[in-house]
Design an enzyme around this catalytic site. Sequence first.
Site, PDB file in Angstrom:
ATOM      1  N   GLY A 102       0.833  -1.190   0.000  1.00  0.00           N
ATOM      2  CA  GLY A 102       0.000   0.000   0.000  1.00  0.00           C
ATOM      3  C   GLY A 102       0.869   1.243   0.000  1.00  0.00           C
ATOM      4  CD  GLU A 146       0.140   1.624  -3.870  1.00  0.00           C
ATOM      5  OE1 GLU A 146       0.041   2.872  -3.782  1.00  0.00           O
ATOM      6  OE2 GLU A 146      -0.776   0.874  -3.579  1.00  0.00           O
ATOM      7  CE1 TYR A 205      -6.780   2.799  -7.121  1.00  0.00           C
ATOM      8  CE2 TYR A 205      -8.392   1.413  -8.242  1.00  0.00           C
ATOM      9  CZ  TYR A 205      -7.365   1.556  -7.324  1.00  0.00           C
ATOM     10  OH  TYR A 205      -6.911   0.464  -6.636  1.00  0.00           O
TER      11      TYR A 205
END
Length: 383
Positions: A102, A146, A205
Site C-alpha cells: 500500500g 507502490e 484510478y
Amino acid sequence: MKLLLLATIFAACVLPYATAGRFVCYFPNWAFGRQEPWQFGVENVDTNLCTHLVYAFADLDETTFQIKPNNPAVDIDQEFYRKFTDLKNQNPNLKTMLAIGGWVDSNINDKYSQLVASSENIDVFVGSVVTLLQEYGFDGLDMDWEYPRSEADKTGFTNLLVALKDAFAPFNYILSAAVPAIAADLGYDIPAIETTVDFINLMTYDMHGSWEPDMADHHAPLRKRSFETTDNNVEYSVDYWMANGMSASKINLGMPLYGRSWKLASAMTTPPAPAVGVGAPGPITNEEGFVGYFEICQAVQNEGWEVVQDPDQYIGPYATSPTDVVNWIGYDDLAMLTTKSNYVLSKGLGGAMVWEISLDDYRGACGAGVNPLLTAISRIVVG
C-alpha cells in the site's frame, strides 16, 4: 445442422465477452474504527459478490525483511485475519488473500528496494509469507509495492515474484500484483510479471488528485477527452499493459468506489476546473480531497448537491455543493461502473477490481439497495 452452425458462429463471436469472471475486492482493516453507524468490519462483508477478497494491508519489517501484521491489535488480537479467512465457510468458492504494502508502507524509507536487492532478504521474506499464509488460512498474496522505480528495483521485483511463485507452487497459493495505471517508470518488467503472477490488479484510478491542487478533474476517466494532450485514462492504460506483454486474461480493471474532491476557484465547474485546493473531507472517511461513495450519494440525496453527467461517458459524473465555496467531487456511479464492467467484457479482460468495499453504500442509505456498486459490477463481470 444449420441451427448448430449458427450457434457455433454466435459462440465464437461472443467468446471474448466470456473470459471475465474474476472480481477482486479489497477489504480495509481500519474502517471498523469509524463513527456509528458506518463502522465496517469483517461481519459486514457480503461473501457472494466478489470472487477474491484481499485483506489490506500487511507491512514489511524494515529490520528483518519479514512480513508482519499492520495492526496486531486488530489483525491478531481481534482475530480479523482469522475471521476474514473464515468467510470461506459462507462461500466455499471464495478466495481470501492478504495484501502487503500500500502507499503508506511502500514509502517508509527504501525498505522494499532493500528487500529485493538481496537474495537472502528475498528468501527470508518469502519464507515468512508462506508461514503467515499457512497459519491463518489465506489463499495467496497480493504484492502491492507502490512502486518499484529503478532498473535495480525492476530486476529485484522480478526476482521476488519468481521466488514467491516457486514457494507458492506446492500450496497452490495465488500470487497477484497491484500495479499502476501507466508503468511509466523503470520498475516493471511486464513480460516477466506476465509469467509469474496469476493476475494483476490494475489501479486505474487516482489519475488526478490532491497533488494537483489547482485543477479539479475526474480521477478515473474511461477515455481520452478532446482537450487532453496526455494519455491518462483507463483505455490507454489497459492497451499499454497489453501491448507491452500482459495477457488480457490476467488483467483486473481497477474501479474506484470513492471520489476525489477540490474547492473551486470560480463559477466554472466543467473539468478541468480551476481550484484553490483539495475539497473538504468526507464526514465519515475524514480525509481531505477524498469522499466515499456512501458519503457522496447521501450528500446528493440530502444536501442538495448537483450532479452533472457526461453524456458520452468518457468520465463518470461530478457533483458540486450548494455552498459559498463550492466543493467539486468527481466519482464513478452506478452508470459509469456498469459501462466499465461492460468494457471489461468487451476487451476480454480477466475481471474487475475495486478499491475498496467499505466505501459502497453497504447500508442502503441512498435507496438503491445494499452495496449497489458492488452488485452492479458483480452481475456483469461474474455473472
